[in-house]
Design an enzyme around this catalytic site. Structure first.
Site, PDB file in Angstrom:
ATOM      1  N   ASP A   1     -12.911 -14.403   0.697  1.00 50.86           N
ATOM      2  CA  ASP A   1     -12.710 -14.688  -0.733  1.00 50.86           C
ATOM      3  C   ASP A   1     -11.384 -15.380  -1.008  1.00 50.86           C
ATOM      4  OD1 ASP A   1     -11.256 -12.428  -0.206  1.00 50.86           O
ATOM      5  OD2 ASP A   1     -12.183 -11.190  -1.749  1.00 50.86           O
TER       6      ASP A   1
HETATM    7  C1  LAN Z   1      -6.524  -6.067   1.281  1.00 53.11           C
HETATM    8  C2  LAN Z   1      -5.968  -6.815   0.157  1.00 53.11           C
HETATM    9  C3  LAN Z   1      -6.774  -7.963  -0.317  1.00 53.11           C
HETATM   10  C4  LAN Z   1      -8.262  -7.718  -0.150  1.00 53.11           C
HETATM   11  C5  LAN Z   1      -9.135  -8.663  -1.012  1.00 53.11           C
HETATM   12  C6  LAN Z   1      -8.836 -10.133  -0.806  1.00 53.11           C
HETATM   13  C7  LAN Z   1      -8.914  -8.343  -2.482  1.00 53.11           C
HETATM   14  C8  LAN Z   1     -10.585  -8.364  -0.687  1.00 53.11           C
HETATM   15  O1  LAN Z   1     -11.420  -9.036  -1.560  1.00 53.11           O
HETATM   16  C9  LAN Z   1     -10.859  -8.528   0.777  1.00 53.11           C
HETATM   17  C10 LAN Z   1     -10.018  -7.533   1.593  1.00 53.11           C
HETATM   18  C11 LAN Z   1      -8.519  -7.652   1.356  1.00 53.11           C
HETATM   19  C12 LAN Z   1      -8.007  -8.849   2.129  1.00 53.11           C
HETATM   20  C13 LAN Z   1      -7.745  -6.439   1.856  1.00 53.11           C
HETATM   21  C14 LAN Z   1      -8.213  -5.675   3.027  1.00 53.11           C
HETATM   22  C15 LAN Z   1      -7.496  -4.350   3.344  1.00 53.11           C
HETATM   23  C16 LAN Z   1      -6.008  -4.410   3.071  1.00 53.11           C
HETATM   24  C17 LAN Z   1      -5.380  -5.468   3.946  1.00 53.11           C
HETATM   25  C18 LAN Z   1      -5.839  -4.771   1.596  1.00 53.11           C
HETATM   26  C19 LAN Z   1      -6.444  -3.769   0.634  1.00 53.11           C
HETATM   27  C20 LAN Z   1      -4.346  -4.634   1.431  1.00 53.11           C
HETATM   28  C21 LAN Z   1      -3.962  -3.405   2.319  1.00 53.11           C
HETATM   29  C22 LAN Z   1      -5.180  -3.109   3.203  1.00 53.11           C
HETATM   30  C23 LAN Z   1      -4.782  -2.670   4.620  1.00 53.11           C
HETATM   31  C24 LAN Z   1      -6.017  -2.191   5.365  1.00 53.11           C
HETATM   32  C25 LAN Z   1      -3.728  -1.576   4.547  1.00 53.11           C
HETATM   33  C26 LAN Z   1      -3.353  -0.990   5.848  1.00 53.11           C
HETATM   34  C27 LAN Z   1      -4.123   0.211   6.109  1.00 53.11           C
HETATM   35  C28 LAN Z   1      -4.967   0.393   7.123  1.00 53.11           C
HETATM   36  C29 LAN Z   1      -6.064   1.349   6.953  1.00 53.11           C
HETATM   37  C30 LAN Z   1      -4.864  -0.319   8.413  1.00 53.11           C
END
Ligand code: LAN
Length: 721
Positions: free
Chosen positions: A454
């Site tokens: 996205d």
């Molecule tokens: C994010 C942030 C952005 C998010 C969107 C783009 C909004 C989504 O549509 C796709 C997935 C994504 C990229 C995403 C995946 C998981 C993340 C990276 C996070 C929520 C920000 C933090 C999270 C990450 C997994 C945190 C670290 C924790 C672990 C369990 C490894």
């Protein structure tokens, strides 16, 4: 001890450095009092995020929703960094800072004095009234949150009896002590030396030696899980423990309910406090752990054909993979958890003086954000692309981008996007099991360089919007847009849906192997209506711009994507959101998809159902408000207060649906306008985002971006006949 206050630095000394080492990079530095501060003034954006006065902005009283949107953008533009993006805080999770604190300590590195002061202040300011910390700032205390943050505070310089530490320790003991911390906590504490590896369920690096065709081979796991598993398995495989220091010895005595030496470690492996558990360990994983437990006890002998023990081969393999990851991402790694773990691995094998460690350390500051409540490790090294891509589209769709006043801001955004597009595949693509990235955009910076479906789509849409204006240059060529389309086409799954970073590479049954008790749905990359909508809308808009390019495939892909959106609508008309809170968020996206397919309130039963779901949730004051518990429980959870961000999402959703009862939208617009301050800003309300079903994460830019967007679009919609 009610009067105890944590120390605070002089906030006027902090500067936000943007784009110094790489495009879009953000980091905070502290200047001591004196001349340096006069020579290098604090920017408005820095002041805003620190809660300092940014000076008054005189704005005309808005007479229409568009006026309010314009005022909102006038305010928000002040927060635009010199490189064109909007630097933003990205906090919420409370298990990240402690990992980094432990990693810095075991690698014998330290934070600056000012960083320590602010890291402590943040943790104290996020301490819950119940006395501890949860998985994230909006959740009640758990063992994981409380133990990890207690340990972090101690290592950041708090004495064992200073301030509220005794009280916090009391809570830890009441909750059962650190023996019942979830697995990720057990691993961090083992690395530190304040828990015993014997008490951790096996995390065998040997999994990386399995053939790729196996349905459970780790390359198939969701990327965040495999990129954290890899360094964890290396540390487990080598049983790495940091140097034994007086601090570690003290912690051993502080966080348990019994003397450290008397703990029966193997029986703690599955001892996890019930208040922490979201996904209980599945019986299959539990049996597997027992078998692996036996394997761990065997002497690690060389295999027949080799003189090297299997464990060593596996450790080498895990190390190689995590080194690829470091190199692919400029040592940012995929996210904050792998960042801290990889750093420890590089230290363990190559030492503090190594090139790898130097490069890792140079990218620690990217994750540290200073907020008005203190300093935290963010969920990523920022949300640069994500916030900007929405803001750009909002500016164009509301017509604000066409106003003279806004040209400079718009040009800045386009320039930033141009430089942020990934123009190559990862260096270690095949070797690192990475998806292609040529033409993609990452969530944060191009240096981090992870394709997200996205983010690529919204980045491309933003570019198309901005380059469609008559006064902008067109730096992103058609060829580069086609690369981006190639990436988007490569990411569609067979049933039409889009996952987050990659294709869905394994079965949801892999959830049986989920060893992180605190999260749900993490083992594979699932399909999401949000990501699918972004992708299909980008494809659709692009096909208008360049109708000849892979035309049939684009058309087929959009069609299948719509079918996927249809297939996941719930009985009650809504869609479940996995990245924003929650039904309101996903329903906005899904209705955009349906609008693209020509389905609106007048002609579609689905859209009618979705609208009646939304209307049923409108609150008395005209707004919408949902809590993160919707994501946790998969049932709509009503907030006791309406939220401007969710109200904006609902407005956009109803506009996509062409909902005919305009008074509903009018009331919602009124609510957003009534919450706007005279200088154009909206105040921060409750958290907006979520991940892994159970962890809330803040998107503070959304209150600007989506309110401006919804107001501007509503202005036009309410005028239409
Ligand atoms: C994010 C942030 C952005 C998010 C969107 C783009 C909004 C989504 O549509 C796709 C997935 C994504 C990229 C995403 C995946 C998981 C993340 C990276 C996070 C929520 C920000 C933090 C999270 C990450 C997994 C945190 C670290 C924790 C672990 C369990 C490894």
């Amino acid at each position: 001890m009610a009067s105890w206050e944590p120390e605070k630095t002089d906030l006027t000394g902090w500067r936000l450095v943007v784009g110094e080492d790489s495009h879009g990079q953000q980091k905070w530095v502290y200047l001591p009092p004196g001349q340096a501060r006069d020579e290098w003034k604090q920017t408005k954006e820095a002041k805003y995020w620190l809660g300092l006065d940014i000076g008054a902005l005189e704005l005309p009283q808005p007479q229409s929703p568009l006026d309010a949107a314009r005022n909102g953008f006038k305010f928000y533009k002040q927060l635009q960094s010199h490189d064109g993006h909007f630097s933003t805080e990205y906090g919420g999770p409370l298990f990240l800072t402690p990992g980094l604190v432990i990693a810095m300590s075991v690698t014998k590195n330290s934070f600056t004095h000012e960083q320590k002061v602010e890291l402590r202040r943040y943790l104290f300011s996020k301490r819950r009234p119940e006395g501890g910390w949860g998985l994230h700032t909006a959740a009640p205390p758990t063992v994981y949150g409380t133990v990890m943050n207690y340990v972090a505070l101690r290592m950041l310089g708090m004495g064992p009896d200073e301030g509220p530490m005794v009280e916090i320790r009391g809570l830890i003991h009441k909750m059962g002590g650190a023996t019942c911390i979830p697995t990720w906590g057990k691993i961090w504490l083992s690395v530190l030396g304040a828990y015993d590896w014997e008490g951790v369920s096996p995390v065998p690096p040997e999994l990386w030696l399995l053939p790729d065709w196996l349905p459970f081979a780790p390359w198939r796991w969701w990327i965040h899980v495999r990129q954290t598993f890899t360094p964890m398995s290396y540390l487990y495989g080598t049983r790495f423990v940091g140097a034994m220091t007086p601090m570690v010895l003290a912690l051993r005595q502080e966080i348990y309910t019994q003397p450290y030496e008397s703990i029966d470690w193997p029986s703690q492996r599955h001892n996890v406090s019930p208040i922490d558990i979201y996904s209980p360990v599945h019986p299959i994983l539990s049996s597997l752990h027992s078998v692996l437990g036996i394997y761990e006890k065997l002497p690690h002998v060389p295999l027949l054909s080799s003189t090297v023990p299997l464990r060593q081969i596996a450790n080498d393999r895990a190390y190689q993979l995590l080194s690829y990851e470091d190199e692919n991402t400029g040592y940012q790694t995929l996210g904050p958890v792998s960042k801290a773990f990889n750093m420890v691995c590089r230290f363990a094998r190559e030492g503090n003086e190594s090139e790898a460690m130097k490069r890792h350390l140079s990218r620690v500051g990217d994750f540290l954000w200073l907020s008005q409540d203190g300093m935290m490790m963010m969920g990523t090294n920022g949300s640069q692309l994500w916030d900007l891509a929405f803001m750009a589209q909002a500016a164009v769709e509301t017509g604000l981008a066409g106003e003279d006043d806004n040209e400079a801001s718009v040009l800045g955004m386009l320039d930033w996007l141009d430089k942020a597009q990934l123009q190559h595949d990862p260096k270690w693509m095949k070797e690192g099991y990475r998806h292609r990235s040529k033409g993609a955009w990452a969530f944060s910076t191009p240096e981090q360089s992870y394709t997200v479906s996205d983010c690529t789509a919204e980045g491309l849409k933003a570019v198309m919007c901005l380059q469609g204006l008559d006064y902008t240059p067109k730096p992103v060529t058609l060829g580069r847009m086609r690369d981006s389309i190639d990436t988007l086409l490569s990411l569609q799954n067979s049933n039409g849906g889009y996952a987050s970073y990659e294709l869905m590479r394994g079965s949801p049954k892999l959830e049986w192997l989920n060893a992180a008790e605190v999260f749900g749905n993490i083992m594979v990359d699932y399909l999401y209506p949000e990501c699918t909508t972004s992708a299909l809308s980008a494809l659709k808009y692009f096909s208008k711009l360049d109708p000849s390019y892979r035309a049939r495939e684009v058309e087929q892909t959009v069609k299948k994507a719509i079918q996927y959106i249809h297939s996941v609508q719930r009985e009650d008309g809504s869609w479940y959101g996995s990245w924003g809170i929650c039904f309101t968020y996903a329903t906005m996206f899904a209705l955009e998809s349906l609008a693209i397919a020509g389905e609106t309130y007048d002609n579609s039963e689905r859209v009618k159902r979705a609208c009646s779901f939304l209307i049923g949730k409108q609150m008395e004051d005209g707004g919408w408000g949902e809590t993160y518990m919707s994501c946790v429980t998969e049932k709509y959870s009503q907030h006791d207060q309406s939220q401007v961000v969710q109200t904006a999402w609902a407005i956009l959703a109803l506009i996509y649906a062409q909902y005919p009862v305009k008074d509903v939208i009018r009331q919602a617009v009124q609510l957003i306008m009534s919450r706007q301050r005279t200088d154009g800003r909206w105040e921060q309300e409750d958290t907006e985002g979520i991940f892994n079903k159970n962890c809330a994460i803040d998107y503070p830019a959304f209150k600007f971006v989506f309110c401006i967007w919804a107001l501007g679009r509503a202005d036009r919609y309410l005028r239409e006949e």
